[in-house]
Design an enzyme around this catalytic site. Sequence first.
Site, PDB file in Angstrom:
ATOM      1  N   ASN A  24       0.900  -1.200  -0.033  1.00 44.07           N
ATOM      2  CA  ASN A  24       0.104   0.100   0.061  1.00 44.07           C
ATOM      3  C   ASN A  24       0.921   1.405   0.274  1.00 44.07           C
ATOM      4  O   ASN A  24       1.663   1.558   1.228  1.00 44.07           O
ATOM      5  CB  ASN A  24      -0.886  -0.093   1.178  1.00 44.07           C
ATOM      6  CG  ASN A  24      -1.604   1.186   1.525  1.00 44.07           C
ATOM      7  OD1 ASN A  24      -1.801   2.030   0.826  1.00 44.07           O
ATOM      8  ND2 ASN A  24      -2.283   1.345   2.634  1.00 44.07           N
TER       9      ASN A  24
ATOM     10  N   LYS B 288       0.193   4.353  -0.169  1.00 44.16           N
ATOM     11  CA  LYS B 288      -0.550   5.283   0.431  1.00 44.16           C
ATOM     12  C   LYS B 288      -0.256   6.692  -0.662  1.00 44.16           C
ATOM     13  O   LYS B 288      -0.532   6.489  -1.944  1.00 44.16           O
ATOM     14  CB  LYS B 288       0.130   5.544   1.804  1.00 44.16           C
ATOM     15  CG  LYS B 288      -0.110   4.391   2.566  1.00 44.16           C
ATOM     16  CD  LYS B 288       0.164   4.497   4.138  1.00 44.16           C
ATOM     17  CE  LYS B 288      -0.040   3.203   4.653  1.00 44.16           C
ATOM     18  NZ  LYS B 288       0.013   3.368   6.246  1.00 44.16           N
TER      19      LYS B 288
ATOM     20  N   HIS C  51      -9.399   1.536   5.025  1.00 46.30           N
ATOM     21  CA  HIS C  51      -8.244   1.665   5.809  1.00 46.30           C
ATOM     22  C   HIS C  51      -8.463   2.687   6.880  1.00 46.30           C
ATOM     23  O   HIS C  51      -8.932   3.579   6.671  1.00 46.30           O
ATOM     24  CB  HIS C  51      -6.991   2.327   4.662  1.00 46.30           C
ATOM     25  CG  HIS C  51      -5.945   2.183   5.384  1.00 46.30           C
ATOM     26  ND1 HIS C  51      -5.272   3.093   6.170  1.00 46.30           N
ATOM     27  CD2 HIS C  51      -4.771   1.234   5.251  1.00 46.30           C
ATOM     28  CE1 HIS C  51      -4.189   2.858   6.608  1.00 46.30           C
ATOM     29  NE2 HIS C  51      -3.753   1.586   6.064  1.00 46.30           N
TER      30      HIS C  51
ATOM     31  N   GLU D 253      -6.643   5.097   7.936  1.00 44.50           N
ATOM     32  CA  GLU D 253      -6.553   6.456   7.551  1.00 44.50           C
ATOM     33  C   GLU D 253      -7.482   7.058   7.016  1.00 44.50           C
ATOM     34  O   GLU D 253      -7.818   8.304   7.093  1.00 44.50           O
ATOM     35  CB  GLU D 253      -5.126   6.464   6.775  1.00 44.50           C
ATOM     36  CG  GLU D 253      -3.765   6.129   7.679  1.00 44.50           C
ATOM     37  CD  GLU D 253      -2.612   5.935   6.888  1.00 44.50           C
ATOM     38  OE1 GLU D 253      -2.595   5.827   5.531  1.00 44.50           O
ATOM     39  OE2 GLU D 253      -1.986   4.895   7.552  1.00 44.50           O
TER      40      GLU D 253
ATOM     41  N   GLU E  31      -5.283  -4.475  10.940  1.00 46.65           N
ATOM     42  CA  GLU E  31      -4.504  -3.607  11.102  1.00 46.65           C
ATOM     43  C   GLU E  31      -4.637  -2.712  12.385  1.00 46.65           C
ATOM     44  O   GLU E  31      -5.153  -1.699  12.303  1.00 46.65           O
ATOM     45  CB  GLU E  31      -4.079  -2.495   9.863  1.00 46.65           C
ATOM     46  CG  GLU E  31      -3.897  -3.115   8.533  1.00 46.65           C
ATOM     47  CD  GLU E  31      -3.477  -2.267   7.830  1.00 46.65           C
ATOM     48  OE1 GLU E  31      -2.482  -2.553   6.991  1.00 46.65           O
ATOM     49  OE2 GLU E  31      -4.100  -1.150   7.269  1.00 46.65           O
TER      50      GLU E  31
ATOM     51  N   GLY F  21       2.818   2.133  10.862  1.00 45.67           N
ATOM     52  CA  GLY F  21       3.939   3.062  10.748  1.00 45.67           C
ATOM     53  C   GLY F  21       4.443   3.633  11.971  1.00 45.67           C
ATOM     54  O   GLY F  21       5.443   4.379  11.932  1.00 45.67           O
TER      55      GLY F  21
ATOM     56  N   SER G  72       3.430  -2.130  10.132  1.00 47.69           N
ATOM     57  CA  SER G  72       5.048  -2.064  10.616  1.00 47.69           C
ATOM     58  C   SER G  72       5.595  -3.727  10.250  1.00 47.69           C
ATOM     59  O   SER G  72       6.528  -4.055  10.776  1.00 47.69           O
ATOM     60  CB  SER G  72       5.369  -1.847  11.915  1.00 47.69           C
ATOM     61  OG  SER G  72       5.017  -0.504  12.156  1.00 47.69           O
TER      62      SER G  72
HETATM   63  P1  PGA Z   1       2.769   0.322   7.679  1.00 46.97           P
HETATM   64  O1  PGA Z   1       1.383   0.531   6.904  1.00 46.97           O
HETATM   65  O2  PGA Z   1       3.313  -1.050   6.998  1.00 46.97           O
HETATM   66  O3  PGA Z   1       3.775   1.298   7.136  1.00 46.97           O
HETATM   67  O4  PGA Z   1       2.775   0.046   8.986  1.00 46.97           O
HETATM   68  C1  PGA Z   1       0.396  -0.628   7.089  1.00 46.97           C
HETATM   69  C2  PGA Z   1      -0.518   0.138   6.155  1.00 46.97           C
HETATM   70  O5  PGA Z   1      -1.268   0.965   6.802  1.00 46.97           O
HETATM   71  O6  PGA Z   1      -1.210  -0.678   5.337  1.00 46.97           O
END
Ligand code: PGA
Length: 250
Positions: free
Chosen positions: A11, A13, A94, A96, A164, A170, A209
């Site tokens: 992903n 983003k 997601h 976010e 998640e 992150g 992560s």
């Molecule tokens: P990350 O993000 O691997 O950077 O923690 C995962 C995600 O939000 O899909």
Amino acid sequence: MGMRRKFIAGNWKMHGLGSSLSEITPIAAAAEALGDVDVALCLPATLIQRAAEAAPALAIGAQDCHRNVSGAHTGCLSAAMIAEVGASLTIVGHSERRQDQHESDADVKAKAEAARDAGLSVILCCGESEAERDAGEALARVTKQIAASMPDGAAADWLTIAYEPIWAIGTGRVPSSDDIAEMHGAIRNQLRETIGGEADKLRILYGGSMNGGNAAELLAVPDVDGGLVGGASLSADKFVPIIEAAARTK
Ligand code: PGA
């Protein structure tokens, strides 16, 4: 277990201009060479068509779609628009977007169904906040989220769930293997109650992560059928080791 092929989805983003497309060729080559794993990259919409043309064998996805087929929704993209330029899947729900765009469980359900109707596969995300985890409410939060955002007609040939935990995204922090196993087991049981035997075919990804150093351990957790990878999917040198770890984990 054995019937679910591992699935690693990146992903990107809001990262990536045309110059980043050079990362996709080696990722596609690794995905092809390691045939035991399904690999996808969910890209900014501006890159989908070029990525699909550059790597026709790699599954290219979007990160969201609108719930409606068309209409007065300035700045939004329908599932058919994404499909037309070469996406075969999309992420929906997601955390976010649930936060930044205030998407509700009902929105997420409608988006998943719209994507399916346009012929896209779907990765539907769920996950608890740190406060919910600390309060011992993680399982209740996630199962409630899934109950309310599960699309009608959920089936393994088009739907994947991604767990998640928001506090792991992150941050470099990951839950313990026991906590992940408990959550994925709870999601599997919930799916069995709603869609019966189909639940055992449906893949449940872990996200938050994941990287080349921890992927093997995370992917070996019971009921973890792959990963949704943010930061470590942005370059081939970070993403390919995760695909390799998945190929080694049967
Ligand atoms: P990350 O993000 O691997 O950077 O923690 C995962 C995600 O939000 O899909």
